[in-house]
Design a protein around this motif. Structure first.
Motif, short mmCIF file in Angstrom:
data_model
loop_
_atom_site.label_atom_id
_atom_site.label_comp_id
_atom_site.label_asym_id
_atom_site.label_seq_id
_atom_site.Cartn_x
_atom_site.Cartn_y
_atom_site.Cartn_z
N PHE A 113 115.35 58.73 54.57
CA PHE A 113 115.39 58.96 53.13
C PHE A 113 115.33 57.63 52.37
N HIS A 114 116.18 56.69 52.76
CA HIS A 114 116.29 55.45 51.99
C HIS A 114 115.13 54.51 52.22
N LYS A 146 121.88 62.36 62.23
CA LYS A 146 121.96 62.35 60.77
C LYS A 146 121.87 60.95 60.19
N ARG A 204 116.58 64.07 44.82
CA ARG A 204 117.26 63.04 44.03
C ARG A 204 116.66 61.67 44.30
N LEU A 205 116.38 61.36 45.56
CA LEU A 205 115.89 60.03 45.93
C LEU A 205 114.40 59.85 45.61
N MET A 225 119.03 66.19 48.38
CA MET A 225 119.16 64.75 48.56
C MET A 225 117.80 64.07 48.42
N ALA A 242 125.08 53.35 49.27
CA ALA A 242 124.45 54.64 48.95
C ALA A 242 124.01 55.36 50.21
N LEU A 243 123.44 54.63 51.17
CA LEU A 243 123.00 55.25 52.42
C LEU A 243 124.19 55.83 53.17
N ALA A 275 119.30 59.88 57.18
CA ALA A 275 119.67 59.12 55.99
C ALA A 275 118.83 57.85 55.87
N ALA A 291 127.74 62.77 53.51
CA ALA A 291 127.47 64.12 53.01
C ALA A 291 126.72 64.95 54.05
N LEU A 292 125.75 64.34 54.73
CA LEU A 292 124.99 65.06 55.75
C LEU A 292 125.89 65.45 56.92
N ASP A 352 125.37 59.00 51.52
CA ASP A 352 124.50 60.14 51.84
C ASP A 352 124.70 60.60 53.28
#
Length: 368
Positions: free
Chosen positions: A106-107, A99, A37-38, A34, A3-4, A103, A10-11, A7
């Motif tokens: 985020f995770h 980036k 969603r997270l 993003m 998943a990371l 990511a 996408a970034l 993402d």
């Protein structure tokens, strides 16, 4: 980890050169979506001077996680250097700087059992020197126990415990135009005066103190048969301490003209204060301890010449640890890359640091 990496792809594929406001706005849209969603929480969208920043605050901030979503790569680079991941090495414009770090932030935050006290700030103009976001960064950091900066690691995966401060100047010299063949004696040659000044400026460096003073772009004159009435050059200054930053500033402004009739104007000044190692020492010790407890790959702590937004937070006295993002190399270069195996390790380290600070307060163990 799948998943990371998804993402991160996408970034990377949403190009975001700092000087393209529309592109940075599109990237901010993706960042906001993003994170929503997270985290299941919509962010604040903050636009300053047309530049797009995104922030999540979970309660009163005690830990600031700091990232940026802009890059140095122009639109279209993704066609020339497309995203790739062979399982070992991940590539793409902006992958390493930074980036992957975004990511990971985020995770790491998404996996927290309790996000209360955490703030994630993602700015959109770091590669330009953060002209619109500096105040936002400093205001957000004030009162925090720790700032974790997701810029890429140094060589070998080292964390960044010190960064040089940056000052940027433009030296403008004014003389007097005259015909270079008929009456050069009636002119005041701004280019010659600029040469005198440039040598004096370059001499302000101090190798022992780690201070570099580098004249860079220079221009002067109008036509080949005219005594130049104007010349100018840019200066890049890097310093390890506030005292050196102040010394260079005072001395560059004190330079007097050599040629009668010439004048000098100094524009600019300090862009980022130095991030002195004392700002990171306690947090780095904490990171080392957590890495041992979690059986993560050991790492060093190093001081580097480049600056980041961590300079701002350290400069206002908030404990700051930098270089917690990707392990890899090639920032701002075609061979920019990220070591895939280290993404999970560094995400684990960041999450552990956040939990540890929230549990115990400031790096010395006291709630602040």
């Amino acid at each position: 980890m799948t998943a990371l990496v998804g993402d991160l792809q996408a970034l990377i594929e949403c190009e975001s050169p700092s000087d393209d406001l529309a592109a940075v706005r599109r990237s901010a849209d993706l960042v906001a979506a993003m994170g929503e969603r997270l985290f299941s929480v919509a962010p604040e969208r903050i636009e300053i001077d047309g530049r797009s920043h995104v922030r999540w605050q979970f309660g009163a901030p005690r830990v600031l996680v700091l990232a940026h979503h802009d890059t140095v790569w122009p639109i279209g680079t993704i066609d020339r250097l497309p995203f790739s991941n062979d399982g070992s090495t991940l590539r793409g414009p902006g992958a390493f700087d930074m980036k992957a770090g975004l990511a990971m932030a985020f995770h790491a935050i998404a996996d927290l059992a309790d996000r209360d006290g955490v703030c994630l700030l993602v700015t959109g103009d770091e590669e330009l020197g953060s002209p619109s976001s500096r105040q936002l960064i400093e205001d957000t950091a004030r009162g925090c126990d720790a700032v974790f900066v997701l810029e890429a690691s140094a060589d070998g995966g080292a964390l960044k415990i010190g960064r040089k401060g940056v000052s940027l100047y433009r030296v403008i010299v004014t003389g007097k135009a005259a015909h270079a063949g008929l009456e050069p004696h009636n002119g005041v040659n701004a280019s010659i005066e600029a040469a005198h000044v440039l040598l004096q400026v370059a001499a302000l460096g101090d190798e022992v103190a780690g201070t570099t003073v580098v004249p860079t772009v220079i221009s002067g004159g109008t036509t080949t048969n005219t005594v130049p009435a104007r010349a100018e050059f840019a200066v890049d200054v890097r310093v390890k301490t506030l005292a050196e930053q102040a010394r260079v500033d005072e001395q560059i402004r004190a330079i007097a003209p050599t040629l009668p009739g010439a004048s000098i104007v100094i524009e600019g000044g300090a862009n980022r204060p130095p991030m002195e190692p004392s700002a990171a020492a306690a947090l780095f010790s904490r990171a080392e301890r957590l890495a041992r407890e979690l059986d993560l790959t050991p790492f060093d702590g190093v001081s580097v010449g480049g600056a980041s937004d961590g300079n701002f937070t350290a400069g206002i006295g908030v404990p700051t640890l930098d270089g917690l993002g990707a392990v890899g190399g090639g920032a701002h270069a075609d061979h920019e890359h990220v070591i895939v195996a280290m993404l999970a390790e560094r995400t684990t380290l960041l999450r552990a640091l956040i939990v540890d600070v929230l549990a115990s307060g400031t790096p010395d163990g006291h709630h602040g």
